[in-house]
Design a protein around this motif. Sequence first.
Motif, PDB file in Angstrom:
ATOM      1  N   MET A  36       0.806  -1.206   0.000  1.00 27.59           N
ATOM      2  CA  MET A  36       0.000   0.000   0.000  1.00 27.59           C
ATOM      3  C   MET A  36       0.844   1.262   0.000  1.00 27.59           C
ATOM      4  SD  MET A  36      -2.769  -1.271  -0.432  1.00 27.59           S
ATOM      5  CE  MET A  36      -3.639   0.285  -0.483  1.00 27.59           C
ATOM      6  N   TYR A  37       0.237   2.276  -0.535  1.00 30.60           N
ATOM      7  CA  TYR A  37       0.863   3.576  -0.707  1.00 30.60           C
ATOM      8  C   TYR A  37       1.455   4.121   0.598  1.00 30.60           C
ATOM      9  CZ  TYR A  37       1.015   8.579  -1.795  1.00 30.60           C
ATOM     10  OH  TYR A  37       1.401   9.860  -1.974  1.00 30.60           O
ATOM     11  N   ASP A  38       0.687   3.985   1.696  1.00 34.16           N
ATOM     12  CA  ASP A  38       1.125   4.618   2.932  1.00 34.16           C
ATOM     13  C   ASP A  38       1.797   3.635   3.885  1.00 34.16           C
ATOM     14  OD1 ASP A  38      -1.014   3.115   3.537  1.00 34.16           O
ATOM     15  OD2 ASP A  38      -2.145   4.679   4.561  1.00 34.16           O
ATOM     16  N   HIS A  39       2.198   2.458   3.360  1.00 39.57           N
ATOM     17  CA  HIS A  39       2.825   1.489   4.243  1.00 39.57           C
ATOM     18  C   HIS A  39       4.163   2.033   4.748  1.00 39.57           C
ATOM     19  CE1 HIS A  39       4.395  -2.157   5.908  1.00 39.57           C
ATOM     20  NE2 HIS A  39       5.436  -2.108   5.104  1.00 39.57           N
ATOM     21  N   GLY A  40       4.518   1.690   5.970  1.00 39.80           N
ATOM     22  CA  GLY A  40       5.819   2.078   6.496  1.00 39.80           C
ATOM     23  C   GLY A  40       5.853   3.517   6.959  1.00 39.80           C
ATOM     24  N   GLY A  41       4.682   4.049   7.273  1.00 41.52           N
ATOM     25  CA  GLY A  41       4.648   5.410   7.797  1.00 41.52           C
ATOM     26  C   GLY A  41       5.068   6.445   6.780  1.00 41.52           C
ATOM     27  N   ARG A  42       4.740   6.178   5.504  1.00 38.10           N
ATOM     28  CA  ARG A  42       5.094   7.152   4.475  1.00 38.10           C
ATOM     29  C   ARG A  42       4.382   8.464   4.761  1.00 38.10           C
ATOM     30  NH1 ARG A  42       4.182   6.037  -1.943  1.00 38.10           N
ATOM     31  NH2 ARG A  42       5.484   7.705  -2.698  1.00 38.10           N
ATOM     32  N   LYS A  43       5.155   9.502   4.962  1.00 36.19           N
ATOM     33  CA  LYS A  43       4.558  10.753   5.409  1.00 36.19           C
ATOM     34  C   LYS A  43       4.275  11.685   4.247  1.00 36.19           C
ATOM     35  CE  LYS A  43       6.803  10.802   9.906  1.00 36.19           C
ATOM     36  NZ  LYS A  43       7.975  11.299  10.613  1.00 36.19           N
ATOM     37  N   THR A  44       3.395  12.616   4.522  1.00 41.32           N
ATOM     38  CA  THR A  44       3.124  13.684   3.563  1.00 41.32           C
ATOM     39  C   THR A  44       3.950  14.902   3.953  1.00 41.32           C
ATOM     40  OG1 THR A  44       0.896  12.898   3.153  1.00 41.32           O
ATOM     41  CG2 THR A  44       1.319  15.194   2.678  1.00 41.32           C
ATOM     42  N   TYR A  45       4.604  15.487   2.951  1.00 44.42           N
ATOM     43  CA  TYR A  45       5.440  16.666   3.199  1.00 44.42           C
ATOM     44  C   TYR A  45       4.848  17.859   2.457  1.00 44.42           C
ATOM     45  CZ  TYR A  45       8.725  13.196   4.886  1.00 44.42           C
ATOM     46  OH  TYR A  45       9.290  12.166   5.585  1.00 44.42           O
ATOM     47  N   PRO A  46       5.276  19.060   2.810  1.00 47.37           N
ATOM     48  CA  PRO A  46       4.774  20.237   2.074  1.00 47.37           C
ATOM     49  C   PRO A  46       5.197  20.190   0.610  1.00 47.37           C
ATOM     50  CG  PRO A  46       5.828  20.893   4.141  1.00 47.37           C
ATOM     51  CD  PRO A  46       6.141  19.447   3.947  1.00 47.37           C
ATOM     52  N   CYS A  47       4.423  20.869  -0.199  1.00 50.19           N
ATOM     53  CA  CYS A  47       4.733  20.967  -1.633  1.00 50.19           C
ATOM     54  C   CYS A  47       6.073  21.683  -1.820  1.00 50.19           C
ATOM     55  CB  CYS A  47       3.622  21.743  -2.327  1.00 50.19           C
ATOM     56  SG  CYS A  47       3.969  22.105  -4.053  1.00 50.19           S
ATOM     57  N   ILE A  48       6.941  21.096  -2.621  1.00 52.48           N
ATOM     58  CA  ILE A  48       8.249  21.708  -2.863  1.00 52.48           C
ATOM     59  C   ILE A  48       8.297  22.417  -4.217  1.00 52.48           C
ATOM     60  CG2 ILE A  48       9.530  20.145  -1.355  1.00 52.48           C
ATOM     61  CD1 ILE A  48      10.257  18.537  -3.903  1.00 52.48           C
ATOM     62  N   LYS A  49       7.110  22.556  -4.830  1.00 53.04           N
ATOM     63  CA  LYS A  49       7.006  23.279  -6.122  1.00 53.04           C
ATOM     64  C   LYS A  49       7.910  22.674  -7.197  1.00 53.04           C
ATOM     65  CE  LYS A  49       4.576  26.947  -4.486  1.00 53.04           C
ATOM     66  NZ  LYS A  49       4.362  26.555  -3.121  1.00 53.04           N
ATOM     67  N   CYS A  50       7.993  21.362  -7.210  1.00 53.09           N
ATOM     68  CA  CYS A  50       8.865  20.716  -8.196  1.00 53.09           C
ATOM     69  C   CYS A  50       8.242  20.694  -9.589  1.00 53.09           C
ATOM     70  CB  CYS A  50       9.186  19.291  -7.761  1.00 53.09           C
ATOM     71  SG  CYS A  50       7.735  18.225  -7.762  1.00 53.09           S
ATOM     72  N   GLY A  51       6.909  20.798  -9.648  1.00 58.38           N
ATOM     73  CA  GLY A  51       6.233  20.822 -10.945  1.00 58.38           C
ATOM     74  C   GLY A  51       5.987  19.458 -11.565  1.00 58.38           C
ATOM     75  N   GLU A  52       6.355  18.394 -10.859  1.00 57.09           N
ATOM     76  CA  GLU A  52       6.159  17.046 -11.424  1.00 57.09           C
ATOM     77  C   GLU A  52       4.689  16.791 -11.735  1.00 57.09           C
ATOM     78  OE1 GLU A  52       8.204  14.381 -12.071  1.00 57.09           O
ATOM     79  OE2 GLU A  52       9.954  15.671 -11.826  1.00 57.09           O
ATOM     80  N   CYS A  53       3.820  17.221 -10.829  1.00 61.17           N
ATOM     81  CA  CYS A  53       2.384  16.964 -11.027  1.00 61.17           C
ATOM     82  C   CYS A  53       1.873  17.708 -12.259  1.00 61.17           C
ATOM     83  CB  CYS A  53       1.603  17.364  -9.779  1.00 61.17           C
ATOM     84  SG  CYS A  53       1.862  19.072  -9.262  1.00 61.17           S
ATOM     85  N   ILE A  54       2.385  18.891 -12.475  1.00 67.05           N
ATOM     86  CA  ILE A  54       1.945  19.684 -13.634  1.00 67.05           C
ATOM     87  C   ILE A  54       2.422  19.014 -14.920  1.00 67.05           C
ATOM     88  CG2 ILE A  54       2.082  21.948 -14.746  1.00 67.05           C
ATOM     89  CD1 ILE A  54       2.596  23.108 -11.911  1.00 67.05           C
ATOM     90  N   GLU A  55       3.650  18.507 -14.886  1.00 67.21           N
ATOM     91  CA  GLU A  55       4.207  17.814 -16.051  1.00 67.21           C
ATOM     92  C   GLU A  55       3.399  16.573 -16.402  1.00 67.21           C
ATOM     93  OE1 GLU A  55       7.143  18.253 -18.017  1.00 67.21           O
ATOM     94  OE2 GLU A  55       6.841  20.295 -17.279  1.00 67.21           O
ATOM     95  N   SER A  56       2.900  15.906 -15.380  1.00 70.25           N
ATOM     96  CA  SER A  56       2.235  14.623 -15.635  1.00 70.25           C
ATOM     97  C   SER A  56       0.754  14.764 -15.943  1.00 70.25           C
ATOM     98  CB  SER A  56       2.388  13.697 -14.421  1.00 70.25           C
ATOM     99  OG  SER A  56       1.571  14.149 -13.358  1.00 70.25           O
ATOM    100  N   CYS A  57       0.141  15.867 -15.538  1.00 70.93           N
ATOM    101  CA  CYS A  57      -1.326  15.958 -15.666  1.00 70.93           C
ATOM    102  C   CYS A  57      -1.754  15.947 -17.135  1.00 70.93           C
ATOM    103  CB  CYS A  57      -1.858  17.229 -14.996  1.00 70.93           C
ATOM    104  SG  CYS A  57      -3.652  17.383 -15.202  1.00 70.93           S
ATOM    105  N   PRO A  58      -2.503  14.945 -17.546  1.00 68.42           N
ATOM    106  CA  PRO A  58      -2.897  14.860 -18.957  1.00 68.42           C
ATOM    107  C   PRO A  58      -3.865  15.952 -19.374  1.00 68.42           C
ATOM    108  CG  PRO A  58      -3.960  13.134 -17.681  1.00 68.42           C
ATOM    109  CD  PRO A  58      -2.989  13.807 -16.768  1.00 68.42           C
ATOM    110  N   MET A  59      -4.466  16.632 -18.403  1.00 67.82           N
ATOM    111  CA  MET A  59      -5.423  17.683 -18.736  1.00 67.82           C
ATOM    112  C   MET A  59      -4.790  19.062 -18.728  1.00 67.82           C
ATOM    113  SD  MET A  59      -7.931  15.908 -19.396  1.00 67.82           S
ATOM    114  CE  MET A  59      -9.093  17.213 -19.721  1.00 67.82           C
ATOM    115  N   GLY A  60      -3.505  19.139 -18.439  1.00 69.86           N
ATOM    116  CA  GLY A  60      -2.855  20.444 -18.411  1.00 69.86           C
ATOM    117  C   GLY A  60      -3.280  21.288 -17.229  1.00 69.86           C
ATOM    118  N   LEU A  61      -3.718  20.650 -16.145  1.00 73.74           N
ATOM    119  CA  LEU A  61      -4.125  21.397 -14.948  1.00 73.74           C
ATOM    120  C   LEU A  61      -2.913  21.690 -14.070  1.00 73.74           C
ATOM    121  CD1 LEU A  61      -7.351  19.382 -14.041  1.00 73.74           C
ATOM    122  CD2 LEU A  61      -7.163  21.464 -15.405  1.00 73.74           C
ATOM    123  N   ASN A  62      -3.156  22.432 -13.016  1.00 74.74           N
ATOM    124  CA  ASN A  62      -2.109  22.724 -12.054  1.00 74.74           C
ATOM    125  C   ASN A  62      -2.461  22.037 -10.727  1.00 74.74           C
ATOM    126  OD1 ASN A  62      -0.375  23.809 -10.123  1.00 74.74           O
ATOM    127  ND2 ASN A  62      -0.216  25.760 -11.211  1.00 74.74           N
TER     128      ASN A  62
END
Length: 462
Positions: free
Chosen positions: A368-394
């Motif tokens: 599972m995605y959150d196995h091992g206490g995988r934590k959520t961190y603040p957004c580092i503005k890397c832009g990876e999500c924008i690059e991957s979004c097939p709809m061109g969203l932010n």
Amino acid sequence: MRLLTFLRGELFERGIHPPQYKLTAGAPILRLPYAPRLTVPLSQHIGRPAHPVVKVGQEVVRGQPVARADDWLSVPHHAPAAGVVEAIGLRPSSRGPWTESIVIRPHAGATQEDGWGVPRDVDAMSPQDILQAVWDSGMVGLGGAAFPTHAKLTVPENANVHTLVVNGCECEPYLTCDHRVMLEEAPTLIRGVRLAMRATGSRRAIIGVEDNKPDAVTSIQAAIDTAQATDIFVEPVPTKYPQGSEKMLIMALFGVEIPSGALPVSLGMVMNNVGTLAAVGRLLPAGQGLTERVITIAGPGVRRPGNYRVPLGTPMSFVLAWAGAPIDRTSARQLVLGGPMMGQAVAALDAPITKGVSGVLLFRREDMYDHGGRKTYPCIKCGECIESCPMGLNPSTLGMLAAKREYEEMGEQYHLGDCFECGCCTYVCPSNIPLVQQFRVAKQVLREAAAAAPATPPAVRA
Ligand code: SF4
Ligand code: SF4
């Protein structure tokens, strides 16, 4: 004639390449027996729940209508087995809240052969007859959206459809049920494609298949040749997630982009999934309703993964036990309906298989995605999500607005409505921000805020 106008992959570089895990691609479709009880939710589609037309204690035969559609975006439901209506009331559902359902106890020895329904001469049917027959069959999109098929095939008055696009991509990891349908039921699929072309007035049909399924392309091409269908084409497209979404597939096939907020019909196209049209090709000539579907049962927690033809209403616990993955309520495992990217985690093992369920995946805790206490961190503005979004969203900005519950701004200024919850942004985010989960909540809040007016059919061509 072969089309030479495709710009596959050239204009569209977004999306992701997750591991495919399509380990059941070689597993022929097997039939699951009846469970002791089959639960038919009245809401297995978008639109209003259907209305029961049977009573407790009533005998039903396989395929008999047990609930009628309530409005344009509602569909009827049919008895998946010959048996007795044991109860009508609230039951667990994969949607979360308990749902009004009809519970049928199959007769001992009930067969899964033809039941209710009178064969039709589909060649003599008008486009309107085909649409009505599709509606009567209770068909919804079997790819997971559960959008009523008759509504999808209805062409608005001011539109002119020239192309039927058929989605054979099956781009979600693990899922192989559409792949098997393309291999095992290609002639039936072509029959369904023909019916959908007549219903929509399409002059041609293009079946897009990801290029990781060359045997499916060969199978469909053989069926096209046998049917001497010179207006139906099968075309490989690059393997990429989410290639099977409407906008992505049309982009891959034709190099055109569906504008924000628009539907494929605005470009003269209508799209359906291969599993849906194969079912149409099987049910309409037989005059029957949808009582079963093909699903993939897979995942690291399943001992006998495969592709199964499952009576609708079969409880998840029965499906899992049959596939060698019995789990109880205390098991540290995760059950997902659909694919791992867009599927839905379910907790209720009593929830039934419904029309929109394409897969049942069982993951161990360590997967599972959150196995091992995988934590959520603040957004580092890397832009990876924008690059991957097939709809061109932010997704980064949308995520920040979601955290502040500024849902209206997400919808009005950042086009949340264009997000189809593919999960690419969540998959690539190095900060483990559950973006798509936030977007689902935001969309639900906005939906609930909108007025719930009854749906009415659009004006159609005379
Ligand atoms: S989930 Fe929505 S925002 Fe995220 S990548 Fe997919 S379409 Fe874009
Ligand atoms: S991928 Fe994650 S960390 Fe990077 S910009 Fe998007 S939300 Fe921020």
